[in-house]
Scaffold this motif. Structure first.
Motif, short mmCIF file in Angstrom:
data_model
loop_
_atom_site.label_atom_id
_atom_site.label_comp_id
_atom_site.label_asym_id
_atom_site.label_seq_id
_atom_site.Cartn_x
_atom_site.Cartn_y
_atom_site.Cartn_z
N GLY A 228 0.57 -1.06 0.09
CA GLY A 228 0.30 0.10 0.09
C GLY A 228 0.64 1.21 -0.02
O GLY A 228 1.57 1.65 -1.36
N GLY A 229 0.35 1.94 1.25
CA GLY A 229 1.42 3.44 0.96
C GLY A 229 0.94 4.70 0.52
O GLY A 229 1.43 5.67 0.42
N ASP A 230 -0.09 4.56 -0.67
CA ASP A 230 -0.05 5.34 -1.40
C ASP A 230 -1.79 4.93 -1.89
O ASP A 230 -2.46 5.74 -2.93
N GLY A 231 -2.74 4.27 -1.09
CA GLY A 231 -4.07 4.66 -0.90
C GLY A 231 -4.51 3.24 -1.59
O GLY A 231 -6.04 3.28 -1.85
N HIS A 232 -3.93 2.36 -2.26
CA HIS A 232 -4.11 0.87 -2.92
C HIS A 232 -3.58 -0.25 -2.08
O HIS A 232 -3.10 -0.42 -1.26
N ASP A 233 -4.99 -0.81 -1.87
CA ASP A 233 -4.15 -1.95 -1.11
C ASP A 233 -4.49 -3.28 -1.75
O ASP A 233 -4.86 -4.06 -1.98
N HIS A 234 -2.91 -2.98 -1.94
CA HIS A 234 -2.66 -4.31 -2.80
C HIS A 234 -0.88 -4.23 -2.58
O HIS A 234 -0.17 -2.77 -2.20
N PHE B 221 4.77 0.00 -8.15
CA PHE B 221 4.02 0.20 -9.46
C PHE B 221 3.60 -1.78 -8.41
O PHE B 221 4.37 -2.63 -8.76
N CYS B 222 2.29 -1.46 -9.54
CA CYS B 222 1.50 -2.80 -9.27
C CYS B 222 1.12 -3.15 -11.12
O CYS B 222 -0.01 -2.27 -12.04
N CYS C 268 -1.63 -8.49 -7.39
CA CYS C 268 -0.94 -7.60 -7.29
C CYS C 268 -1.26 -7.87 -5.65
O CYS C 268 -0.79 -7.50 -4.37
N GLN C 269 -2.60 -8.35 -5.12
CA GLN C 269 -3.16 -9.28 -4.05
C GLN C 269 -3.52 -8.48 -3.26
O GLN C 269 -1.78 -7.67 -2.63
N PRO C 270 -4.37 -9.20 -2.35
CA PRO C 270 -4.47 -8.71 -0.46
C PRO C 270 -3.03 -8.31 -0.04
O PRO C 270 -2.08 -9.44 0.14
N GLU C 271 -3.14 -8.02 2.03
CA GLU C 271 -2.21 -7.64 2.63
C GLU C 271 -1.45 -9.05 3.14
O GLU C 271 -0.81 -9.59 3.13
N ASP C 272 -2.72 -10.29 3.10
CA ASP C 272 -2.53 -11.07 3.69
C ASP C 272 -1.43 -12.24 2.73
O ASP C 272 -1.90 -13.96 2.79
N ALA C 273 -1.79 -12.27 1.14
CA ALA C 273 -1.48 -12.55 0.67
C ALA C 273 0.24 -13.80 0.57
O ALA C 273 1.02 -12.83 1.15
N LEU C 274 0.25 -15.01 0.23
CA LEU C 274 1.21 -15.06 -0.08
C LEU C 274 2.48 -15.41 -1.22
O LEU C 274 3.16 -16.48 -1.36
N ASN D 43 -3.10 12.30 -11.75
CA ASN D 43 -4.25 12.44 -9.97
C ASN D 43 -3.33 10.65 -9.18
O ASN D 43 -4.25 11.23 -8.81
N LEU D 44 -2.22 10.07 -10.11
CA LEU D 44 -2.54 9.17 -8.47
C LEU D 44 -0.98 9.58 -8.12
O LEU D 44 -0.33 10.24 -8.35
N PRO D 45 -1.25 9.02 -6.51
CA PRO D 45 -1.02 9.02 -5.61
C PRO D 45 0.65 9.07 -6.22
O PRO D 45 1.10 8.25 -6.55
N GLY D 46 1.84 10.34 -5.92
CA GLY D 46 3.27 10.01 -6.03
C GLY D 46 3.87 10.68 -7.79
O GLY D 46 5.43 10.59 -8.27
#
Length: 274
Positions: free
Chosen positions: A119-125, A157-158, A181-187, A204-207
């Motif tokens: 994450g870190g830029d508002g995208h949860d992956h 980058f995803c 790019c998967q969610p936070e608990d992905a393996l 207009n995307l973060p960064g």
């Protein structure tokens, strides 16, 4: 390619870019089928070529001024760019492997030092850090860009097939999608960029910006460099950078403006030294 969203601002013509949205609901499932087998024949390599930034414009962000821009990274190589990212448990570090196919079938699995960040830029992956670096440097009186300058603050980058960029290269349909790019608990994560396809990011995307509040008026070059740290195997690095030259100025009422004065090579063009 299609815009995922468009916002009207005082800017240059609006381009295309990718929004890295939420990932799939199954964190353990790779996004795309995995190639397998011992390699036969020559490696078929990807080749990164960033496009010059577009939609370049200035914006007052409250505490000062920044330039914003849209960008796209294109794979101009004959082979796909594929990353497989694994970890035994959620408490372990990621291991990032580049998968390279061969002309007669089979694969090489090449370990990399690429870093994965959440994450870190508002995208949860998950993201791969610094696949492309954007740097704004001053141009001196002789027309020579300075070696150092200001960099963007993009988290990472995803990487996936957002849009077809080269009609005569690669598959007609996307192979990699944002679910890799998967969610936070992905393996396991699977990211990549098919031959002839691009991963695009709107202004207009973060960064997608660099702060210019304290920069003096004058000419500048906005560099885009793919894989600055050399993590990945590709056909050549001769086309890993491009640029846009800008004239930065200040109006009588204190507003900053940026006007495009020159453009570097586009994906598929031969590199040139300007």
């Amino acid at each position: 390619m299609n815009l995922r969203r468009m916002v009207v601002v005082a800017a240059f013509p609006v381009f295309l870019a990718s929004c890295q949205d939420d990932a799939s609901d199954d964190p353990a499932e790779p996004a795309v089928p995995q190639p397998s087998g011992s390699p036969v024949g020559d490696p078929v390599l990807p080749d990164f070529a960033p496009a010059p930034a577009v939609d370049v414009h200035t914006k007052n962000h409250g505490a000062g001024w920044q330039i914003e821009f849209s960008s796209v990274l294109v794979n101009v190589g004959e082979g796909e760019f594929r990353l497989v990212v694994d970890r035994p448990t959620v408490d372990d570090d990621w291991v990032v492997t580049q998968v390279i196919t061969h002309s007669g079938g089979g694969i090489d699995e090449v370990p990399t030092d690429a870093e994965i960040e959440w994450g870190g830029d508002g995208h949860d992956h998950w993201h791969v850090r610094r696949v492309v670096t954007y740097r704004l440097v001053a141009i001196d009186g002789s027309g020579t860009p300075a070696p150092d300058g200001l960099t963007d603050a993009k988290v990472g980058f995803c990487i996936y097939d957002f849009g077809r960029e080269l009609d005569d290269l690669g598959p007609d349909d996307p192979v990699f999608d944002r679910d890799g790019c998967q969610p936070e608990d992905a393996l396991t994560l699977t990211m990549g960029l098919s031959s002839g396809w691009g991963d695009t990011y709107e202004w207009n995307l973060p960064g997608q910006s660099i702060d210019v509040t304290d920069l003096p008026d004058g000419p500048y070059r906005l560099w885009a460099e793919a894989d600055e740290s050399g993590h990945f195997v590709e056909a050549t690095t001769d086309n890993n950078d491009t640029w846009v030259d800008l004239d930065l100025s200040t109006t009588d009422d204190g507003a900053r403006t940026a006007v495009v004065a020159g453009v570097g090579p586009t994906p598929g063009e031969s590199p040139r030294a300007d």
